[in-house]
Design a protein around this motif. Structure first.
Motif, PDB file in Angstrom:
ATOM      1  N   UNK A   1      -0.318   2.988   2.485  1.00  0.00           N
ATOM      2  CA  UNK A   1       0.326   2.057   1.240  1.00  0.00           C
ATOM      3  C   UNK A   1       1.810   2.375   1.204  1.00  0.00           C
ATOM      4  N   UNK A   2       2.467   3.512   1.351  1.00  0.00           N
ATOM      5  CA  UNK A   2       4.009   3.963   1.526  1.00  0.00           C
ATOM      6  C   UNK A   2       4.325   2.973   2.724  1.00  0.00           C
ATOM      7  N   UNK A   3       3.814   2.992   3.629  1.00  0.00           N
ATOM      8  CA  UNK A   3       4.306   2.283   5.147  1.00  0.00           C
ATOM      9  C   UNK A   3       4.195   0.890   4.701  1.00  0.00           C
TER      10      UNK A   3
ATOM     11  N   UNK B   1       3.416  -8.239   2.401  1.00  0.00           N
ATOM     12  CA  UNK B   1       2.812  -6.939   3.035  1.00  0.00           C
ATOM     13  C   UNK B   1       2.046  -6.166   1.696  1.00  0.00           C
ATOM     14  N   UNK B   2       2.957  -6.303   0.484  1.00  0.00           N
ATOM     15  CA  UNK B   2       2.355  -5.465  -0.569  1.00  0.00           C
ATOM     16  C   UNK B   2       0.938  -6.365  -0.956  1.00  0.00           C
ATOM     17  N   UNK B   3       0.857  -7.659  -1.105  1.00  0.00           N
ATOM     18  CA  UNK B   3      -0.197  -8.443  -1.524  1.00  0.00           C
ATOM     19  C   UNK B   3      -1.542  -8.108  -0.619  1.00  0.00           C
ATOM     20  N   UNK B   4      -1.122  -8.022   0.795  1.00  0.00           N
ATOM     21  CA  UNK B   4      -2.246  -7.776   1.810  1.00  0.00           C
ATOM     22  C   UNK B   4      -2.851  -6.488   1.541  1.00  0.00           C
ATOM     23  N   UNK B   5      -1.779  -5.466   1.391  1.00  0.00           N
ATOM     24  CA  UNK B   5      -2.221  -4.019   1.319  1.00  0.00           C
ATOM     25  C   UNK B   5      -3.212  -3.936   0.113  1.00  0.00           C
ATOM     26  N   UNK B   6      -2.796  -4.391  -1.131  1.00  0.00           N
ATOM     27  CA  UNK B   6      -3.525  -4.466  -2.205  1.00  0.00           C
ATOM     28  C   UNK B   6      -4.885  -5.168  -2.042  1.00  0.00           C
ATOM     29  N   UNK B   7      -5.026  -6.448  -1.471  1.00  0.00           N
ATOM     30  CA  UNK B   7      -6.362  -6.994  -1.196  1.00  0.00           C
ATOM     31  C   UNK B   7      -7.294  -6.113  -0.182  1.00  0.00           C
ATOM     32  N   UNK B   8      -6.785  -5.394   0.823  1.00  0.00           N
ATOM     33  CA  UNK B   8      -7.340  -4.616   1.629  1.00  0.00           C
ATOM     34  C   UNK B   8      -7.963  -3.401   0.745  1.00  0.00           C
ATOM     35  N   UNK B   9      -7.005  -2.794  -0.024  1.00  0.00           N
ATOM     36  CA  UNK B   9      -7.463  -1.578  -0.860  1.00  0.00           C
ATOM     37  C   UNK B   9      -8.449  -1.799  -1.732  1.00  0.00           C
ATOM     38  N   UNK B  10      -8.430  -2.947  -2.262  1.00  0.00           N
ATOM     39  CA  UNK B  10      -9.561  -3.618  -3.371  1.00  0.00           C
ATOM     40  C   UNK B  10     -10.811  -3.700  -2.709  1.00  0.00           C
ATOM     41  N   UNK B  11     -10.813  -4.303  -1.578  1.00  0.00           N
ATOM     42  CA  UNK B  11     -12.034  -4.477  -0.698  1.00  0.00           C
ATOM     43  C   UNK B  11     -12.436  -3.121  -0.163  1.00  0.00           C
TER      44      UNK B  11
END
Length: 163
Positions: free
Chosen positions: A90-92, A105-115
């Protein structure tokens, strides 16, 4: 834009507009933006946050609270490790979003985290597990909640506790 916001929830609009790489064209899917299911990426991410809040509330009703610290080394399953790795990235992703002026970048990270969280939730029980394992899983779930809430706030999207 005003006409669009009359039909599309503001959180969906913000999330979907931010999904595209900086410099690329915007392909806004109106049908997707109004859906309240997993086909709508903002709903999917918000649902992960709400699901964790619901889990924490349900366990609190049974007298189980989120520990301040937990031994995450007890978590060795694939879903657990994947979730830990995703949180660690997340920090990266925030740094990359700032460097590139690119919130996608944040959107994709959040989607991957939710998955990752949804897979973890399906694969890993908390109730009925050995107390130390249950505490570590609950802490991991709550840490996921905090990252989701922070990331959604960064892009101007609500993190509902109930859906």
């Amino acid at each position: 834009l005003t006409d669009l916001l009359e039909e599309v929830p503001i959180d969906s609009a913000r999330f979907l507009f931010n999904m595209h790489d900086a410099g690329s064209g915007i392909d806004f899917d109106l049908d997707q933006a109004v859906k309240t299911d997993n086909d709508n990426p903002v709903y999917y991410v918000q649902y992960a946050h709400a699901r964790i809040c619901s889990l924490v509330r349900a366990l609190a009703a049974d007298g189980i609270t989120v520990p301040e610290t937990a031994d995450l080394s007890l978590l060795s399953g694939e879903a657990e490790k994947a979730l830990i790795k995703q949180i660690a990235q997340y920090c990266e992703e925030i740094k990359l979003a700032a460097r590139d002026y690119d919130p996608s970048h944040i959107n994709r990270c959040l989607q991957e985290l939710a998955a990752c969280f949804h897979r973890f939730y399906t694969a890993c029980r908390i109730r009925g597990e050995e107390p130390q394992v249950a505490a570590a899983r609950l802490k991991l779930a709550d840490d996921t909640r905090m990252v989701l809430k922070n990331g959604l706030k960064l892009i101007g999207v609500d993190a509902p506790e109930k859906m």
